[in-house]
Design a protein around this motif. Structure first.
Motif, PDB file in Angstrom:
ATOM      1  N   ALA A  64      -1.944   0.678   4.509  1.00  0.00           N
ATOM      2  CA  ALA A  64      -1.427  -0.642   4.873  1.00  0.00           C
ATOM      3  C   ALA A  64      -2.075  -1.152   6.158  1.00  0.00           C
ATOM      4  O   ALA A  64      -2.408  -2.334   6.263  1.00  0.00           O
ATOM      5  N   LEU A  65      -2.271  -0.273   7.133  1.00  0.00           N
ATOM      6  CA  LEU A  65      -2.918  -0.673   8.390  1.00  0.00           C
ATOM      7  C   LEU A  65      -4.342  -1.154   8.143  1.00  0.00           C
ATOM      8  O   LEU A  65      -4.770  -2.170   8.701  1.00  0.00           O
ATOM      9  N   SER A  66      -5.078  -0.435   7.312  1.00  0.00           N
ATOM     10  CA  SER A  66      -6.455  -0.842   7.007  1.00  0.00           C
ATOM     11  C   SER A  66      -6.478  -2.160   6.249  1.00  0.00           C
ATOM     12  O   SER A  66      -7.319  -3.026   6.524  1.00  0.00           O
ATOM     13  N   ALA A  67      -5.564  -2.333   5.308  1.00  0.00           N
ATOM     14  CA  ALA A  67      -5.478  -3.602   4.568  1.00  0.00           C
ATOM     15  C   ALA A  67      -5.148  -4.737   5.531  1.00  0.00           C
ATOM     16  O   ALA A  67      -5.748  -5.819   5.466  1.00  0.00           O
ATOM     17  N   PHE A  68      -4.201  -4.508   6.423  1.00  0.00           N
ATOM     18  CA  PHE A  68      -3.813  -5.514   7.421  1.00  0.00           C
ATOM     19  C   PHE A  68      -5.004  -5.901   8.300  1.00  0.00           C
ATOM     20  O   PHE A  68      -5.243  -7.080   8.562  1.00  0.00           O
ATOM     21  N   GLU A  69      -5.756  -4.909   8.761  1.00  0.00           N
ATOM     22  CA  GLU A  69      -6.923  -5.181   9.605  1.00  0.00           C
ATOM     23  C   GLU A  69      -7.950  -6.035   8.862  1.00  0.00           C
ATOM     24  O   GLU A  69      -8.514  -6.974   9.427  1.00  0.00           O
ATOM     25  N   LEU A  88      -7.359  -8.075   6.319  1.00  0.00           N
ATOM     26  CA  LEU A  88      -6.789  -9.417   6.165  1.00  0.00           C
ATOM     27  C   LEU A  88      -6.955 -10.222   7.452  1.00  0.00           C
ATOM     28  O   LEU A  88      -7.339 -11.388   7.411  1.00  0.00           O
ATOM     29  N   GLU A  89      -6.660  -9.601   8.582  1.00  0.00           N
ATOM     30  CA  GLU A  89      -6.838 -10.280   9.875  1.00  0.00           C
ATOM     31  C   GLU A  89      -8.289 -10.683  10.087  1.00  0.00           C
ATOM     32  O   GLU A  89      -8.572 -11.800  10.504  1.00  0.00           O
ATOM     33  N   ASP A  90      -9.216  -9.755   9.783  1.00  0.00           N
ATOM     34  CA  ASP A  90     -10.641 -10.044   9.949  1.00  0.00           C
ATOM     35  C   ASP A  90     -11.085 -11.215   9.079  1.00  0.00           C
ATOM     36  O   ASP A  90     -11.979 -11.969   9.454  1.00  0.00           O
ATOM     37  N   GLN A  91     -10.468 -11.367   7.921  1.00  0.00           N
ATOM     38  CA  GLN A  91     -10.815 -12.440   6.981  1.00  0.00           C
ATOM     39  C   GLN A  91     -10.026 -13.722   7.253  1.00  0.00           C
ATOM     40  O   GLN A  91     -10.207 -14.715   6.557  1.00  0.00           O
ATOM     41  N   GLY A  92      -9.118 -13.694   8.231  1.00  0.00           N
ATOM     42  CA  GLY A  92      -8.349 -14.878   8.597  1.00  0.00           C
ATOM     43  C   GLY A  92      -7.100 -15.123   7.763  1.00  0.00           C
ATOM     44  O   GLY A  92      -6.544 -16.214   7.772  1.00  0.00           O
ATOM     45  N   TYR A  93      -6.630 -14.104   7.049  1.00  0.00           N
ATOM     46  CA  TYR A  93      -5.415 -14.224   6.244  1.00  0.00           C
ATOM     47  C   TYR A  93      -4.216 -13.704   7.024  1.00  0.00           C
ATOM     48  O   TYR A  93      -4.327 -12.743   7.780  1.00  0.00           O
ATOM     49  N   LYS A  94      -3.074 -14.320   6.793  1.00  0.00           N
ATOM     50  CA  LYS A  94      -1.807 -13.836   7.352  1.00  0.00           C
ATOM     51  C   LYS A  94      -0.813 -13.751   6.211  1.00  0.00           C
ATOM     52  O   LYS A  94      -0.485 -14.767   5.589  1.00  0.00           O
ATOM     53  N   MET A  95      -0.368 -12.546   5.896  1.00  0.00           N
ATOM     54  CA  MET A  95       0.594 -12.331   4.819  1.00  0.00           C
ATOM     55  C   MET A  95       1.289 -11.001   5.040  1.00  0.00           C
ATOM     56  O   MET A  95       0.783 -10.153   5.782  1.00  0.00           O
ATOM     57  N   PRO A  96       2.433 -10.813   4.404  1.00  0.00           N
ATOM     58  CA  PRO A  96       3.120  -9.531   4.571  1.00  0.00           C
ATOM     59  C   PRO A  96       2.347  -8.382   3.925  1.00  0.00           C
ATOM     60  O   PRO A  96       1.813  -8.533   2.826  1.00  0.00           O
ATOM     61  N   VAL A  97       2.278  -7.290   4.645  1.00  0.00           N
ATOM     62  CA  VAL A  97       1.682  -6.052   4.158  1.00  0.00           C
ATOM     63  C   VAL A  97       2.731  -4.972   4.379  1.00  0.00           C
ATOM     64  O   VAL A  97       3.138  -4.727   5.511  1.00  0.00           O
ATOM     65  N   ILE A  98       3.176  -4.372   3.302  1.00  0.00           N
ATOM     66  CA  ILE A  98       4.201  -3.333   3.395  1.00  0.00           C
ATOM     67  C   ILE A  98       3.575  -1.997   3.017  1.00  0.00           C
ATOM     68  O   ILE A  98       2.897  -1.880   1.996  1.00  0.00           O
ATOM     69  N   GLY A  99       3.816  -1.015   3.835  1.00  0.00           N
ATOM     70  CA  GLY A  99       3.359   0.337   3.557  1.00  0.00           C
ATOM     71  C   GLY A  99       4.547   1.275   3.500  1.00  0.00           C
ATOM     72  O   GLY A  99       5.699   0.839   3.454  1.00  0.00           O
ATOM     73  N   ALA A 100       4.238   2.554   3.510  1.00  0.00           N
ATOM     74  CA  ALA A 100       5.308   3.551   3.456  1.00  0.00           C
ATOM     75  C   ALA A 100       4.931   4.736   4.334  1.00  0.00           C
ATOM     76  O   ALA A 100       3.789   5.167   4.321  1.00  0.00           O
ATOM     77  N   ASP A 101       5.857   5.216   5.059  1.00  0.00           N
ATOM     78  CA  ASP A 101       5.819   6.451   5.853  1.00  0.00           C
ATOM     79  C   ASP A 101       6.391   6.267   7.247  1.00  0.00           C
ATOM     80  O   ASP A 101       6.911   7.202   7.821  1.00  0.00           O
ATOM     81  N   GLY A 102       6.271   5.076   7.836  1.00  0.00           N
ATOM     82  CA  GLY A 102       6.854   4.848   9.154  1.00  0.00           C
ATOM     83  C   GLY A 102       6.063   5.468  10.283  1.00  0.00           C
ATOM     84  O   GLY A 102       6.652   5.959  11.252  1.00  0.00           O
ATOM     85  N   ILE A 103       4.733   5.411  10.192  1.00  0.00           N
ATOM     86  CA  ILE A 103       3.918   5.971  11.282  1.00  0.00           C
ATOM     87  C   ILE A 103       4.005   5.072  12.514  1.00  0.00           C
ATOM     88  O   ILE A 103       4.314   3.888  12.420  1.00  0.00           O
ATOM     89  N   ILE A 104       3.728   5.644  13.659  1.00  0.00           N
ATOM     90  CA  ILE A 104       3.904   4.960  14.939  1.00  0.00           C
ATOM     91  C   ILE A 104       3.160   3.629  14.989  1.00  0.00           C
ATOM     92  O   ILE A 104       3.727   2.610  15.384  1.00  0.00           O
ATOM     93  N   GLU A 105       1.889   3.615  14.588  1.00  0.00           N
ATOM     94  CA  GLU A 105       1.095   2.388  14.670  1.00  0.00           C
ATOM     95  C   GLU A 105       1.709   1.262  13.842  1.00  0.00           C
ATOM     96  O   GLU A 105       1.715   0.105  14.261  1.00  0.00           O
ATOM     97  N   MET A 106       2.229   1.602  12.687  1.00  0.00           N
ATOM     98  CA  MET A 106       2.836   0.593  11.812  1.00  0.00           C
ATOM     99  C   MET A 106       4.127   0.065  12.435  1.00  0.00           C
ATOM    100  O   MET A 106       4.365  -1.138  12.450  1.00  0.00           O
ATOM    101  N   ALA A 129       0.862  -1.182   0.000  1.00  0.00           N
ATOM    102  CA  ALA A 129       0.000   0.000   0.000  1.00  0.00           C
ATOM    103  C   ALA A 129       0.898   1.231   0.000  1.00  0.00           C
ATOM    104  O   ALA A 129       1.945   1.241   0.649  1.00  0.00           O
ATOM    105  N   THR A 130       0.477   2.263  -0.712  1.00  0.00           N
ATOM    106  CA  THR A 130       1.362   3.422  -0.882  1.00  0.00           C
ATOM    107  C   THR A 130       1.504   4.288   0.356  1.00  0.00           C
ATOM    108  O   THR A 130       2.360   5.174   0.381  1.00  0.00           O
ATOM    109  N   THR A 131       0.695   4.041   1.383  1.00  0.00           N
ATOM    110  CA  THR A 131       0.882   4.726   2.666  1.00  0.00           C
ATOM    111  C   THR A 131       0.720   3.713   3.793  1.00  0.00           C
ATOM    112  O   THR A 131       0.057   2.685   3.620  1.00  0.00           O
ATOM    113  N   ASP A 132       1.272   4.026   4.929  1.00  0.00           N
ATOM    114  CA  ASP A 132       1.085   3.163   6.100  1.00  0.00           C
ATOM    115  C   ASP A 132      -0.357   3.170   6.578  1.00  0.00           C
ATOM    116  O   ASP A 132      -0.850   2.175   7.097  1.00  0.00           O
ATOM    117  N   ILE A 133      -1.048   4.279   6.419  1.00  0.00           N
ATOM    118  CA  ILE A 133      -2.461   4.338   6.818  1.00  0.00           C
ATOM    119  C   ILE A 133      -3.254   3.317   6.018  1.00  0.00           C
ATOM    120  O   ILE A 133      -4.080   2.570   6.566  1.00  0.00           O
TER     121      ILE A 133
END
Length: 192
Positions: A102-107, A109-127, A96-100
């Motif tokens: 990427a976080l939503s995509a990760f959430e 994926l987790e809700d759907q039961g998937y585990k895979m790498p999600v890479i974002g960009a910006d380095g925000i605290i939550e990420m 995802a082109t931003t960490d924001i």
């Protein structure tokens, strides 16, 4: 920002940021694996996507789908991620082109039961926290503090009549488990 008569651009080289993000994502995958890209529509986002594609294609990782012009808000990203999973259930990673985003995509994926790498960009605290917790493998981080410092330094030099480069790269850091704590400490210190 395409300002007329600007002296210098000070910031990240978004193409190189994308290349580093792509290499980080590729390090978690195998040749032949497929990934999804989720992106904003902007020059910076486009440069990041081009960089990611370059890195992934070099090692034989395929782009299964690109969701472009997605808002940097949780609900549109989650909707896009659900659509990706419905139509491309064999994907092995997400950029995802931003960490924001990427976080939503990760959430999602987790809700759907998937585990895979999600890479974002910006380095925000939550990420960075998720990386340090081992829930995500990494992110790439811009350096806004350095952007500000380098901008002030360049402005002083211009005011003194000195010549500055038309592009001043503030760098990109790769954040993985083990170096994230240092980043978090720095961010918390400057945000006080």
């Amino acid at each position: 920002i395409p300002l007329e008569n600007k002296t210098s651009y000070i910031g990240s080289d978004n193409y190189e940021l994308g290349r580093k993000a792509g290499a980080l994502l590729a390090s978690e995958l195998q040749p032949g694996d497929e990934v999804a890209l989720i992106a904003l529509t902007s020059t910076a986002s486009g440069d990041r996507v081009r960089g990611v594609k370059s890195s992934l294609e070099e090692v034989g990782i395929k782009i299964a789908t690109e969701k472009v012009n997605v808002s940097n808000e949780p609900m549109p990203v989650k909707k896009a991620m659900r659509e990706v999973l419905r139509n491309h259930s064999n994907i092995k990673g997400v950029f995802a082109t931003t960490d924001i985003m990427a976080l939503s995509a990760f959430e999602e994926l987790e809700d759907q039961g998937y585990k895979m790498p999600v890479i974002g960009a910006d380095g925000i605290i939550e990420m960075v926290e998720l990386v340090e917790e081992g829930k995500l493998s990494g992110t790439v981080a811009q350096n806004p503090y350095d952007m500000g410092y380098l901008s002030a330094q360049a402005a002083i030099n211009v005011a003194k009549g000195k010549t500055v480069d038309t592009f001043i790269d503030s760098g990109v850091d790769i954040i993985i488990q083990g170096n994230g704590e240092e980043r978090l400490t720095f961010l918390q210190k400057i945000l006080k």
